[in-house]
Scaffold this motif. Sequence first.
Motif, PDB file in Angstrom:
ATOM      1  N   ASP A  58      -4.520 -17.215  -0.340  1.00 45.67           N
ATOM      2  CA  ASP A  58      -4.923 -17.116  -1.747  1.00 45.67           C
ATOM      3  C   ASP A  58      -4.246 -15.964  -2.485  1.00 45.67           C
ATOM      4  N   LEU A  59      -3.551 -15.101  -1.772  1.00 46.42           N
ATOM      5  CA  LEU A  59      -2.916 -13.951  -2.414  1.00 46.42           C
ATOM      6  C   LEU A  59      -1.891 -14.397  -3.444  1.00 46.42           C
ATOM      7  N   THR A  60      -2.034 -13.901  -4.670  1.00 46.12           N
ATOM      8  CA  THR A  60      -1.098 -14.228  -5.738  1.00 46.12           C
ATOM      9  C   THR A  60      -0.030 -13.144  -5.844  1.00 46.12           C
ATOM     10  N   TYR A  61       1.029 -13.477  -6.555  1.00 44.47           N
ATOM     11  CA  TYR A  61       2.080 -12.492  -6.799  1.00 44.47           C
ATOM     12  C   TYR A  61       1.499 -11.240  -7.458  1.00 44.47           C
ATOM     13  N   GLU A  62       0.662 -11.444  -8.471  1.00 50.02           N
ATOM     14  CA  GLU A  62       0.078 -10.314  -9.204  1.00 50.02           C
ATOM     15  C   GLU A  62      -0.773  -9.443  -8.270  1.00 50.02           C
ATOM     16  N   GLN A  63      -1.530 -10.073  -7.373  1.00 52.11           N
ATOM     17  CA  GLN A  63      -2.355  -9.309  -6.438  1.00 52.11           C
ATOM     18  C   GLN A  63      -1.492  -8.528  -5.446  1.00 52.11           C
ATOM     19  N   ILE A  64      -0.431  -9.136  -4.983  1.00 52.20           N
ATOM     20  CA  ILE A  64       0.474  -8.436  -4.067  1.00 52.20           C
ATOM     21  C   ILE A  64       1.131  -7.262  -4.777  1.00 52.20           C
ATOM     22  N   ALA A  65       1.589  -7.483  -5.994  1.00 45.76           N
ATOM     23  CA  ALA A  65       2.211  -6.407  -6.768  1.00 45.76           C
ATOM     24  C   ALA A  65       1.200  -5.280  -7.010  1.00 45.76           C
ATOM     25  N   THR A  66      -0.031  -5.626  -7.341  1.00 47.96           N
ATOM     26  CA  THR A  66      -1.077  -4.620  -7.559  1.00 47.96           C
ATOM     27  C   THR A  66      -1.335  -3.836  -6.286  1.00 47.96           C
ATOM     28  N   GLY A  67      -1.495  -4.542  -5.175  1.00 45.68           N
ATOM     29  CA  GLY A  67      -1.742  -3.867  -3.897  1.00 45.68           C
ATOM     30  C   GLY A  67      -0.622  -2.934  -3.507  1.00 45.68           C
ATOM     31  N   GLU A  68       0.618  -3.395  -3.667  1.00 47.72           N
ATOM     32  CA  GLU A  68       1.765  -2.551  -3.328  1.00 47.72           C
ATOM     33  C   GLU A  68       1.785  -1.298  -4.203  1.00 47.72           C
ATOM     34  N   GLU A  69       1.589  -1.483  -5.487  1.00 45.01           N
ATOM     35  CA  GLU A  69       1.611  -0.350  -6.417  1.00 45.01           C
ATOM     36  C   GLU A  69       0.508   0.666  -6.094  1.00 45.01           C
ATOM     37  N   LEU A  70      -0.703   0.180  -5.860  1.00 47.89           N
ATOM     38  CA  LEU A  70      -1.825   1.081  -5.573  1.00 47.89           C
ATOM     39  C   LEU A  70      -1.622   1.842  -4.268  1.00 47.89           C
ATOM     40  N   MET A  71      -1.127   1.164  -3.257  1.00 48.70           N
ATOM     41  CA  MET A  71      -0.904   1.831  -1.974  1.00 48.70           C
ATOM     42  C   MET A  71       0.200   2.878  -2.085  1.00 48.70           C
ATOM     43  N   LYS A  72       1.243   2.570  -2.820  1.00 47.14           N
ATOM     44  CA  LYS A  72       2.311   3.556  -3.002  1.00 47.14           C
ATOM     45  C   LYS A  72       1.784   4.791  -3.737  1.00 47.14           C
ATOM     46  N   LYS A  73       0.893   4.585  -4.724  1.00 44.62           N
ATOM     47  CA  LYS A  73       0.288   5.724  -5.430  1.00 44.62           C
ATOM     48  C   LYS A  73      -0.527   6.588  -4.485  1.00 44.62           C
ATOM     49  N   GLU A  74      -1.137   5.960  -3.482  1.00 47.87           N
ATOM     50  CA  GLU A  74      -1.944   6.690  -2.501  1.00 47.87           C
ATOM     51  C   GLU A  74      -1.081   7.313  -1.408  1.00 47.87           C
ATOM     52  N   GLY A  75       0.197   6.974  -1.393  1.00 46.99           N
ATOM     53  CA  GLY A  75       1.094   7.502  -0.364  1.00 46.99           C
ATOM     54  C   GLY A  75       0.904   6.807   0.978  1.00 46.99           C
ATOM     55  N   ILE A  76       0.505   5.535   0.930  1.00 47.47           N
ATOM     56  CA  ILE A  76       0.246   4.761   2.146  1.00 47.47           C
ATOM     57  C   ILE A  76       1.124   3.511   2.125  1.00 47.47           C
ATOM     58  N   ASP A  77       1.663   3.179   3.278  1.00 45.26           N
ATOM     59  CA  ASP A  77       2.481   1.980   3.404  1.00 45.26           C
ATOM     60  C   ASP A  77       1.640   0.745   3.043  1.00 45.26           C
ATOM     61  N   PRO A  78       2.091  -0.053   2.081  1.00 45.01           N
ATOM     62  CA  PRO A  78       1.339  -1.248   1.679  1.00 45.01           C
ATOM     63  C   PRO A  78       1.110  -2.251   2.808  1.00 45.01           C
ATOM     64  N   ASP A  79       1.942  -2.211   3.843  1.00 39.80           N
ATOM     65  CA  ASP A  79       1.736  -3.121   4.969  1.00 39.80           C
ATOM     66  C   ASP A  79       0.375  -2.904   5.631  1.00 39.80           C
ATOM     67  N   LEU A  80      -0.144  -1.694   5.568  1.00 34.67           N
ATOM     68  CA  LEU A  80      -1.465  -1.458   6.139  1.00 34.67           C
ATOM     69  C   LEU A  80      -2.511  -2.267   5.369  1.00 34.67           C
ATOM     70  N   LEU A  81      -2.457  -2.222   4.060  1.00 34.48           N
ATOM     71  CA  LEU A  81      -3.403  -2.985   3.243  1.00 34.48           C
ATOM     72  C   LEU A  81      -3.309  -4.478   3.544  1.00 34.48           C
ATOM     73  N   PHE A  82      -2.102  -5.022   3.525  1.00 35.32           N
ATOM     74  CA  PHE A  82      -1.953  -6.466   3.724  1.00 35.32           C
ATOM     75  C   PHE A  82      -2.225  -6.877   5.166  1.00 35.32           C
ATOM     76  N   GLY A  83      -1.942  -5.983   6.115  1.00 35.35           N
ATOM     77  CA  GLY A  83      -2.313  -6.255   7.511  1.00 35.35           C
ATOM     78  C   GLY A  83      -3.825  -6.302   7.672  1.00 35.35           C
TER      79      GLY A  83
END
Length: 193
Positions: A58-83
């Motif tokens: 169900d993950l949309t492009y917008e949700q993936i982009a949001t998740g990547e952006e938020l994780m980068k702001k936190e200084g965390i690899d976005p792969d952790l969130l999506f994993g």
Amino acid sequence: KESLVGMKKTVETLDNSNAKLKKENKSLNSDLKKFTKRKELYNKYEYAIYDKAGKRTDLTYEQIATGEELMKKEGIDPDLLFGIIMTESGGDENATSSSSTARGYGQFLAGSGKYVYENVLHLGTYNHSMAYNGTTNIKMAAGYLGYLKNKRGFSAYAAVKAYRGVEPTAYIRSINSYIGTKGDSFAQIAARW
């Protein structure tokens, strides 16, 4: 004289046509940039776009982009969130648990969701049905991981243990089974933590 008028009309027609083409070209270039970025994100997080059986999540492009952006702001690899999302819900926005109040991508329990939404993210009053909103759930998961790292000073392992609520060894193996498809691992994420 007639040929001058005819030439003038031809020039005006060509100018109008050229202006239309420029506008269309600008629009097409904008679309190309957007689709190129979308393709880059889809390639980067393909394991979160299609589950292990090849079914579209169900993950949309917008949700993936949001998740990547938020994780980068936190200084965390976005792969952790999506994993985590794939381990928790398999990318099912409306995932529920038969044994708890866990809901959504990140499988937030009612109490945890309330705490993160109201006390970590300061977004107002939480209603547990909000956990079914994929974008909200991603913001909560990214915010909570950022809180554990940046406010509480947790290591990557301790943050995942706090997120999971129990010893995360098998949980980390599951995360690795997703992010490992692109050559990443939890150990690498922890080293970059």
